[in-house]
Design a protein around this motif. Structure first.
Motif, mmCIF file in Angstrom:
data_model
loop_
_atom_site.group_PDB
_atom_site.id
_atom_site.type_symbol
_atom_site.label_atom_id
_atom_site.label_comp_id
_atom_site.label_asym_id
_atom_site.label_seq_id
_atom_site.Cartn_x
_atom_site.Cartn_y
_atom_site.Cartn_z
ATOM 1 N N CYS A 158 0.836 -1.202 0.000
ATOM 2 C CA CYS A 158 0.000 0.000 0.000
ATOM 3 C C CYS A 158 0.869 1.249 0.000
ATOM 4 C CB CYS A 158 -0.922 0.003 1.222
ATOM 5 S SG CYS A 158 -2.254 -1.202 1.168
ATOM 6 N N TYR A 159 1.907 1.244 0.817
ATOM 7 C CA TYR A 159 2.814 2.392 0.878
ATOM 8 C C TYR A 159 3.440 2.651 -0.491
ATOM 9 C CZ TYR A 159 6.481 5.504 2.580
ATOM 10 O OH TYR A 159 7.296 6.588 2.786
ATOM 11 N N GLU A 160 3.862 1.591 -1.155
ATOM 12 C CA GLU A 160 4.515 1.734 -2.464
ATOM 13 C C GLU A 160 3.545 2.184 -3.543
ATOM 14 O OE1 GLU A 160 7.729 1.577 -2.991
ATOM 15 O OE2 GLU A 160 8.081 1.115 -0.875
ATOM 16 N N LEU A 162 0.840 4.161 -3.147
ATOM 17 C CA LEU A 162 0.185 5.447 -2.896
ATOM 18 C C LEU A 162 1.034 6.607 -3.405
ATOM 19 C CD1 LEU A 162 -1.274 5.030 0.703
ATOM 20 C CD2 LEU A 162 -2.593 5.545 -1.368
ATOM 21 N N ASN A 224 4.886 2.856 8.530
ATOM 22 C CA ASN A 224 5.127 4.152 7.871
ATOM 23 C C ASN A 224 3.868 4.895 7.446
ATOM 24 O OD1 ASN A 224 8.036 3.823 7.989
ATOM 25 N ND2 ASN A 224 7.802 2.317 6.340
ATOM 26 N N PHE A 225 2.818 4.744 8.237
ATOM 27 C CA PHE A 225 1.601 5.531 8.037
ATOM 28 C C PHE A 225 1.304 6.314 9.311
ATOM 29 C CE2 PHE A 225 1.071 2.193 4.884
ATOM 30 C CZ PHE A 225 0.589 2.897 3.783
ATOM 31 N N LYS A 283 -2.334 8.577 6.637
ATOM 32 C CA LYS A 283 -1.633 9.246 5.548
ATOM 33 C C LYS A 283 -0.250 8.632 5.367
ATOM 34 C CE LYS A 283 -0.859 13.964 3.855
ATOM 35 N NZ LYS A 283 -1.003 15.401 4.202
ATOM 36 N N LYS A 284 0.159 8.505 4.138
ATOM 37 C CA LYS A 284 1.487 8.000 3.839
ATOM 38 C C LYS A 284 2.515 8.941 4.456
ATOM 39 C CE LYS A 284 4.432 6.795 -0.109
ATOM 40 N NZ LYS A 284 4.492 6.565 -1.564
#
Length: 285
Positions: A158-160, A162, A224-225, A283-284
């Motif tokens: 998901c992080y990658e 966004l 990391n969110f 949020k990222k």
């Protein structure tokens, strides 16, 4: 995922209420050692998906509209949104006026019905169903993230996927909810059926995690969110209640009627108690 280690605080997990159930005494996270079998035939025979959809539609659509309003308050300009495990496409329909939408759905039978309605949905799992380099402004999991065993890997994907300033939205059951707590009380007198039903044991896609708002936010921070909003959504409504009671299990008509009347009479009080559905917007970082 290691049964012995909490994915949030890395404490050792203890065996919980049943042999497949584990709990972290440090942060309250719970894990079920249950295996998803989404496209195998026999578990689908235990649930009537048409009746289940009828029972869920009204409460889910109402909750989705509220969730879209929350997301839009952070993304007033819209953007590209993906609904992971979009099921019948109700969230996609609610979001279409404000976002460019895409759904992915691994259950072949459900996918075929949703796709036949002309909705923008792909068959498969996240992120395998995506194209190389495909990015989003909002990634949403509605009653899905709690079914995914390798949750850390999915959050990393998901992080990658966004864009900068992108939002991750999780809507899922809560271990702080009144129904979940009541199910644990029943287990003390060896009545395990209600507890197993909430975990969706033996169904095609059982729950493998139970979080509350606090430890869920801690998990997101670890990956990391940054949590920017949390809230609750209604668990039950009168519309569709009987269908929800009837869609799985072997209850007789009399038992269903008793449960329906008891829950219906309790709804005004239940709305004042801790909800079994929480959402988190992150949020990222």
């Amino acid at each position: 995922m290691n049964n012995n280690v909490c994915p949030i605080c890395s404490s050792n997990l203890s065996v919980g209420i049943q042999v497949w159930h584990f709990r972290c005494t440090s942060c309250g996270y719970e894990k079920g050692d249950l295996q998803p079998v989404i496209n195998e035939l026999s578990p689908h025979n235990l649930v009537n998906e048409s009746v289940r959809a009828t029972g869920l539609r009204d409460i889910r659509v109402g909750n989705f509209k509220k969730l879209i309003d929350v997301i839009s308050s952070f993304k007033p300009g819209g953007g590209k949104l993906i609904d992971v495990g979009c099921a019948h496409g109700w969230f996609l329909e609610a979001a279409m006026g404000k976002f460019e939408t895409l759904g992915v759905e691994p259950d072949e039978a459900v996918f075929n019905v949703t796709s036949a309605r002309g909705l923008p949905v792909r068959k498969g799992y996240f992120p395998d169903a995506l194209k190389d380099g495909e990015m989003f402004d909002v990634i949403v999991f509605n009653d899905v993230i709690e079914h995914i065993p390798e949750i850390g890997g999915v959050l990393s994907e998901c992080y990658e996927r966004l864009n900068g300033g992108g939002l991750l939205v999780l809507n899922l059951p809560s271990s702080d909810g009144v129904f979940y707590k009541v199910s644990r009380l029943f287990c003390r007198v060896e009545k395990f059926g209600y507890f197993e039903r909430l975990w969706q044991k033996d169904l095609p896609s059982p729950h493998v995690h139970y979080f509350n708002s606090k430890n869920l936010s801690e998990l997101l921070t670890k990956n990391n969110f940054a949590t920017i909003k949390t809230g609750t959504l209604p668990t039950l409504g009168l519309a569709g209640l009987y269908s929800r009671i009837s869609c799985a299990g072997n209850l007789g008509a009399f038992s269903k009627a008793i449960i329906y009347c008891a829950v219906a009479a309790s709804l005004p009080v239940l709305r004042l108690l801790p909800s079994d559905i929480v959402y988190v917007v992150a949020k990222k970082a």
